[in-house]
Enzyme design. Sequence first.
Site, short mmCIF file in Angstrom:
data_model
loop_
_atom_site.label_atom_id
_atom_site.label_comp_id
_atom_site.label_asym_id
_atom_site.label_seq_id
_atom_site.Cartn_x
_atom_site.Cartn_y
_atom_site.Cartn_z
N ARG A 16 -7.28 -7.47 -9.10
CA ARG A 16 -8.05 -8.69 -9.32
C ARG A 16 -9.48 -8.28 -9.65
NH1 ARG A 16 -10.83 -7.75 -4.52
NH2 ARG A 16 -9.47 -7.08 -2.84
N LYS A 29 0.83 -1.21 0.00
CA LYS A 29 0.00 0.00 0.00
C LYS A 29 0.86 1.25 0.00
CE LYS A 29 -3.18 -2.93 0.01
NZ LYS A 29 -3.64 -3.33 -1.33
#
Lengths: 182, 182, 506, 506
Positions: free
Chosen positions: C292, C116
């Site tokens: 995804r 992140k």
Amino acid sequence: MNNKNYSSDFHGESGYKVEINGNTYEVSFDNGKNIVQINGDPVNLDICLEQEPDLYSVIVDGKSVLIAIEDNGAPGNYHVHTSGYDFETEVITAREAQLREFIHGADSGKKESIIKAPMPGLIVKYILNEGDEVQPGQGVIIMEAMKMENEIKAPTAGSISHFHVKEGDAVEKGQPLFEINN
Amino acid sequence: MNNKNYSSDFHGESGYKVEINGNTYEVSFDNGKNIVQINGDPVNLDICLEQEPDLYSVIVDGKSVLIAIEDNGAPGNYHVHTSGYDFETEVITAREAQLREFIHGADSGKKESIIKAPMPGLIVKYILNEGDEVQPGQGVIIMEAMKMENEIKAPTAGSISHFHVKEGDAVEKGQPLFEINN
Amino acid sequence: MIQKILVANRGEIAIRVIRACHELGITTVAVYSDIDRLAQHVQLADEAYNIGPAPASESYLRGDNIIEVAKKSSADAIHPGYGFLSENPDFAREVENSGLIWIGPPPDAITSMGSKTEARAIMMKAGVPVVPGTPEGVEDDQEAKRLANEIGYPVLIKAAMGGGGKGMRVVSRESDLADSLEGARRESMSAFGSPIIYLEKFIERSRHIEFQVFADNYGNVVHFGERECSIQRRHQKVVEEAPSPVMTPELRSEMGEAAVAAAKACGYRNAGTVEFIVDQDRKYYFLEMNTRLQVEHPVTEMVTGVDLCKLQIRVASGEKLPYTQQDIKISGHAIEVRLYSEDSLNNFLPTTGRVRYLKPPDGFGIREDSGLREGGEISIHYDPMISKLIAWDHDREGAIKRMKRALNEYHITGVRTTIPFGLFVMENESFRKGDFDTSFVEREFDVNMLLEQEKSWEKIAALAAAWKRHEAVSNGNGTASNNSTKAINNEPGKGWKMLGREAGLR
Amino acid sequence: MIQKILVANRGEIAIRVIRACHELGITTVAVYSDIDRLAQHVQLADEAYNIGPAPASESYLRGDNIIEVAKKSSADAIHPGYGFLSENPDFAREVENSGLIWIGPPPDAITSMGSKTEARAIMMKAGVPVVPGTPEGVEDDQEAKRLANEIGYPVLIKAAMGGGGKGMRVVSRESDLADSLEGARRESMSAFGSPIIYLEKFIERSRHIEFQVFADNYGNVVHFGERECSIQRRHQKVVEEAPSPVMTPELRSEMGEAAVAAAKACGYRNAGTVEFIVDQDRKYYFLEMNTRLQVEHPVTEMVTGVDLCKLQIRVASGEKLPYTQQDIKISGHAIEVRLYSEDSLNNFLPTTGRVRYLKPPDGFGIREDSGLREGGEISIHYDPMISKLIAWDHDREGAIKRMKRALNEYHITGVRTTIPFGLFVMENESFRKGDFDTSFVEREFDVNMLLEQEKSWEKIAALAAAWKRHEAVSNGNGTASNNSTKAINNEPGKGWKMLGREAGLR
């Protein structure tokens, strides 16, 4: 695939003959492994109860299918449903097969088939009469069910030996309609 | 609605007391009619088994609902599910009710409640300690299940009388975690 | 062209992928852990192979076993779904090294976006606005205290390798910081195998809005509009919709362009999601990128008409994107309610058990992506999200009403689900007005509203229980409790005329 | 506004109406015959009342009982669905005379259109082209012979009060006329209570294309485009789609205008369908008008996004049509496959029985309108159409592939269904090319193709049956046949490792 002995242990404890749509399959199980012989070919069989009482998840050599195996009254008689198709099967053990061969050995030739009502309904009309020759697929009786007229057809060639019903009769599902001699 | 006798025949053969979420309902059946008394009000009840083993289609005064009534171990204990909600119920007959009153008549006041694990998981941490006072909804233990930490909260006010587990324990669903004295 | 795909997942997403494959004429290979032998994805796939014991670490996370099964079954490609190995760059690389097609983004893009902190750095460089916060992981509590003060409370602790709300904590004052850091590290370690956390400014009353992006192998990148995912409990999405009730065409094209720029900045391919938070002034900040297919992708499918899962497969097999940005139109409104096996009335505690009866809704505008089957076991081993209900209609109001109808129609017993909570959301005034943010559950949800609903069914439940006991007593089984079914078939007493009829029919 | 609606029907259409009501916030009242006590529509409705014995003539056709229940339950309106009383003008009139709202067209329009001969006369007057044929019913066989020669063979015998293919016969030569007249009269009498038949020119290789029209109480009439319903067996529709593969925008607006003119000509209100036949030169002829919601309405809903059943209720309660013709757009392609409880492999003979296992498909673009439930009985008393599967996609090819996927996924046992036939249609080359007409089934369908499919499953069925016997034998029950399930739970033999595991889990 009729009546050849593929598997060495077919005559053993775990050998079975399966009659299905006029074909015979020989199946034998080797307790202790997942490997099953069918007509001499080994396959890997994994069966699990998916839903009570008789729906199974079956994996055969990696291929996954859902199969319902319903008891069909007589011992060894099963109604099998898979992938949209329905099969009536009869499974006999090796010992039962030998016994049958002994009893029916001399029996051959002519047979009678009884055609039964596929659904409840009303016999509207005979198309053919007793003694008439029929071809497979030829209409024999007109039955009314669910407000529609349906032709009941001869499944095999032969001659109509006997009507069990007359015009105007109300019949139940499974009730004998007529017989074909072939 | 606690313990008043609404129905004249509650003490008869077909009278029952239902305990559900701390409330009591009195229900009596009149064999021979579809009319049932609940807390003195007559209702028309029509119950049919919809799916094996215990899912019912119920029509009460015309209103149609689907209800699952699951046996819950002890006699007269049922887990009832309807319209998205789950109920634990205890049904006793009029005779059993009289017997209980006789036995437990003098019993009153303090009770202990045992708080059980709602799912399998791991005890991460105590938030409170034995002897601490709790309010309803206050967190007592942190449990990890399905990769998330969850606070197990006190359902009632009281004091924590005993922990049945310690930090680091793996627990099964339904295993006692702690007790509250109130 | 791809002939056979191994689906390296379970539950509803495995089924989603299997359906896409079958529509493309592609053979499917399922993998399953020991306790999933009877799971729906095994039954819907053409082939199925066992990959190990129940714990995911010994089955669905065993990349080596999965690749072995792919080779054994002659699969050409692997689709990872979401969760499990879907964002594991080492697995993606291993798949490609084994000569199989990886249906997902390039491993390097997964690596960059998986961190992140690195993702934030890349986005800042690409000119995409990011939430103020620490540029990298924070290990030391004193350092964290200093940084938190610099950012200003409230701060949000997040797992650097995280996602799905796990390892996340909002901290309002310094005195709570130490405890929260400890909890977040523990959870992050357990969920992602890394205790590294970082700090972000917690933007209050913000909305979570994300953009679906898609890139092919030829440099074409488009977005399919946004999804609003602000209805969350425990930082996990529970209700999503498309389009967002606060979106304007101008903001959509601005944020959409930022999302496309984000995808380009990390060399992206295939389906991805760029998440933003949007504050009360409609200023937006990059939050993270998910590399995804998302859980909530169906709402985008319903309003664009595009099957995103089939598009993933087509793009992975080398096809060009068949759409330019202008081809993509939003039509109507779609809402998804996630069904978790959690108790809405008891603090959303996960529940486990066996699904006893299952009668899901259907009809115009309703879709269910479900992994449930009657008799199926909900275990502790996997995610408690068991199904997704999706409603589409012309407009938002219609979609809400349709969802409400479907939730009311849904009948499931054996495990508790978040259906009552879903109904609460559909009936909530702020939700209906589109006036909400990520604090919706904390602000609006009061379990007493559900308890009141529950109370309205109490009498009928009491009646049913009494009847069951009465049946047992009348059939001489007042104390035995397990043959009431038999009781019904055995002459249920003259009064029960319909029961008598039913028994006659059996 | 309507608060409570009684649904005077059963099966999938009753459920369809109940869902529409619930989305509008309207309370629903179901009615049921004795054998339908456990039917799905009873369970989904808010209230339910018995209206008599199983035969429709003693229950679902008993308008008096139904109106009595409507009053008793304080319903404001009655929705008739299709079939049963839906096109009975006397019932419609009785409903209105009882102070209830009739959700359907004016009784007079039902009367006019119910007589196929009168309908033809009205349409001719309104300038809508009709098929050449006899202007009124034909009673005398000699007269029929003369008229048939005048029209020219092949001719079509049709029931004047008919519909749904009942009482219909194609006659190719004079020698077959007498027998066909007899059969048609008998069937018409049994189905519609009237032996009156008439003759039409049988237009060979024609397509059946129908337009959905809608009229409000204020003179506004629109159409929602066409449905192609050429795939028929025994003159009954089995596969429908929208749009038609042969439609052009020009022809659509021309035929749509004719359909609107037809509705206006008979003073129509609410939902109706104008059926045409279209010959090989794309010349179209009025066939008949159906004064109700059609079985195949979902394909129109899927491509227009409009909930036709909700619109029926809104229009019946006095709302204006919310659409002008220009608002109505066709988007994508939808196909419906009707599932009948008939044996595809045996001349479509109706089958009866109890649904043992039911696992319907779902997922993006799939809708099922079904009246089925596990354990539900399919009886001889009602229509053998038990469910409708609908697939939508961007284009026709996609919709076909999606339908094929869904049909393959569908698992139903206990009754035979037309699923194998549906799969045959989806895989047929002529169907896929859009190159077919109403003779499709006669020309293209050969049961041997299905028998071959069946054959491919024979070996695995044999294996399963052998295993079942082996289980019984191994557990000392070689001849008893009803406890194989028990056999599985009781130590199923060392070799069956997965079974052992499953048993352990139970």
